[in-house]
Design a protein around this motif. Structure first.
Motif: not given
Length: 105
Positions: A7-35
């Motif tokens: 039941e882990c799903v990939e979702v668009d996050a406020w920036t980058g991509v997140a993986w969630r199980v239910g409403q709980a975030t498991v991980a979040h990948v994103f780039g910073g201003e420093d690239q």
């Protein structure tokens, strides 16, 4: 890797991509201003402190008491990251789902 967990799903996050199980975030990948690319995940409180003391490439994320970040680069230990993400999933998932994840002996 995370999509193999129940039941882990990939979702668009406020920036980058997140993986969630239910409403709980498991991980979040994103780039910073420093690239640079970062991933955040959940850890036990004592582990958060240990990662914080290790310093770079780990960092303590400011948006939660049990959130750790890791700077992804050419030196990233992908096997270690896989273990950390497995732990994060098991912390965030309901017990009935976490119990389905094979754990090292």
């Amino acid at each position: 890797m995370l999509l193999r967990f129940p039941e882990c799903v990939e979702v668009d996050a406020w920036t980058g991509v997140a993986w969630r199980v239910g409403q709980a975030t498991v991980a979040h990948v994103f780039g910073g201003e420093d690239q640079l690319i970062r991933i955040t995940f959940r850890a036990e409180p004592d582990e958060v402190m240990a990662f914080e003391h290790l310093g770079s490439p780990y960092f303590r994320a400011s948006w939660g008491p049990n959130v750790v970040g890791l700077l992804l680069d050419d030196d990233t230990d992908w096997a270690e990251l896989a273990e950390l993400l497995t732990d994060s999933y098991c912390l965030q998932a309901p017990v009935r789902l976490a119990s389905q994840v094979p754990r090292p002996a």
